[in-house]
Design a protein around this motif. Structure first.
Motif, short mmCIF file in Angstrom:
data_model
loop_
_atom_site.label_atom_id
_atom_site.label_comp_id
_atom_site.label_asym_id
_atom_site.label_seq_id
_atom_site.Cartn_x
_atom_site.Cartn_y
_atom_site.Cartn_z
N GLY A 11 19.78 18.08 25.97
CA GLY A 11 18.35 18.13 26.22
C GLY A 11 18.01 17.85 27.67
O GLY A 11 17.12 18.48 28.25
N ARG A 12 18.73 16.92 28.27
CA ARG A 12 18.51 16.62 29.68
C ARG A 12 18.79 17.85 30.55
O ARG A 12 18.04 18.16 31.48
N TYR A 15 15.83 20.65 29.72
CA TYR A 15 14.49 20.36 30.22
C TYR A 15 14.49 20.02 31.71
O TYR A 15 13.50 20.26 32.40
N LEU A 18 14.40 23.48 33.16
CA LEU A 18 13.17 24.21 32.84
C LEU A 18 11.95 23.63 33.56
O LEU A 18 11.14 24.38 34.13
N PHE A 19 11.79 22.32 33.52
CA PHE A 19 10.57 21.68 34.05
C PHE A 19 10.79 20.90 35.34
O PHE A 19 9.83 20.35 35.89
N TRP A 21 12.52 18.13 35.52
CA TRP A 21 12.52 16.70 35.20
C TRP A 21 13.80 16.04 35.67
O TRP A 21 14.89 16.63 35.64
N ALA A 33 11.80 11.05 30.65
CA ALA A 33 11.77 12.22 31.52
C ALA A 33 10.76 11.95 32.63
O ALA A 33 9.63 11.51 32.36
N TRP A 55 9.55 18.07 18.65
CA TRP A 55 8.68 17.35 19.56
C TRP A 55 7.57 16.70 18.73
O TRP A 55 6.95 17.38 17.90
N VAL A 189 13.95 29.78 29.76
CA VAL A 189 14.25 29.30 28.40
C VAL A 189 15.43 30.07 27.82
O VAL A 189 16.38 29.47 27.27
N ASP A 213 13.95 25.14 22.16
CA ASP A 213 14.96 24.76 23.14
C ASP A 213 16.35 25.12 22.64
O ASP A 213 16.49 25.78 21.59
#
Length: 224
Positions: A11-12, A15, A18-19, A21, A33, A55, A189, A213
């Motif tokens: 996940g790290r 995301y 993608l963002f 973070w 995050a 989420w 994505v 995701d």
């Protein structure tokens, strides 16, 4: 906003790319995050493999136990009774009369997330429900300002689940994250192992696409 994932490290990577973070250790095996140094979400490992990868949208509560009693009195249910998260605050999980699940957060040392409505941060939560009248009454009674406004930019909307959707689709919240360029974000994505569930469409609050995701958690991307 928090995601419960089978693999927090994966996940790290997803995301973070993608963002934009970065991450820091939070409570237990969870991580915060960060965007430009401010907390904008958290990623947590699933405690039970039978639970969905999701989420979760959470509402602030001055008193989570008291709000839980109001939820059950209004026809909802408590999925998880309030519990302390160290000295960060108190969390709980609830469901509305139609079964849509949401969180509660009573702040302790962690007051909430420091940025929203910006690219790479939470911008909107849409409740999809088949019984809009019941939803209006339930959430209007519990979270009047979230629904009807307190003078700040709104965070929350409600849409009807119509016959266009599969019959088995339950009522649910869909978290939206703001992006600068939706088409570029959708390309990222897919490159990162996620997929597009619903292609871009125009809504009253912006141009939106629904994605998952690389572990199956659904969320939406919103370009305003």
């Amino acid at each position: 906003m928090d995601a419960e994932l089978p693999d927090v490290a994966a996940g790290r990577r997803f995301y973070g790319e993608l963002f934009g973070w970065s991450f820091e250790e939070a409570y237990g095996s969870s991580v915060w995050a960060l965007l430009n140094g401010d907390r904008v979400a958290s990623l947590a490992p699933k405690s039970d493999g039978r639970m969905p990868t999701v989420w979760t949208v959470s509402f602030a509560a001055d008193d989570a136990a008291a709000l839980g009693r109001r939820i059950t009195a209004a026809g909802g249910q408590m999925v998880m009774a309030p519990f302390p998260v160290g000295d960060l605050g108190t969390a709980a999980l609830a469901a509305d009369p139609e079964g849509a699940v949401f969180g509660l957060w009573q702040a302790g040392r962690h007051p909430g997330f420091g940025r929203r409505h910006e690219p790479g941060t939470f911008v909107w939560a849409e409740l999809y429900t088949r019984d809009t009248a019941t939803a209006n009454a339930f959430y209007g009674g519990l979270f009047h300002e979230a629904l009807f406004g307190d003078g700040s930019e709104p965070d929350f909307g409600r849409a009807a689940v119509t016959d266009v959707f599969p019959a088995e689709m339950p009522s649910h919240f869909l978290a939206h994250f703001r992006v600068t360029d939706l088409d570029d974000a959708l390309g990222a994505v897919q490159r990162l192992g996620g997929r597009v569930q619903a292609p871009p469409l125009e809504t009253s609050y912006g141009r939106v696409a629904v994605v998952t995701d690389n572990q199956g958690a659904s969320f939406a991307l919103l370009q305003r």
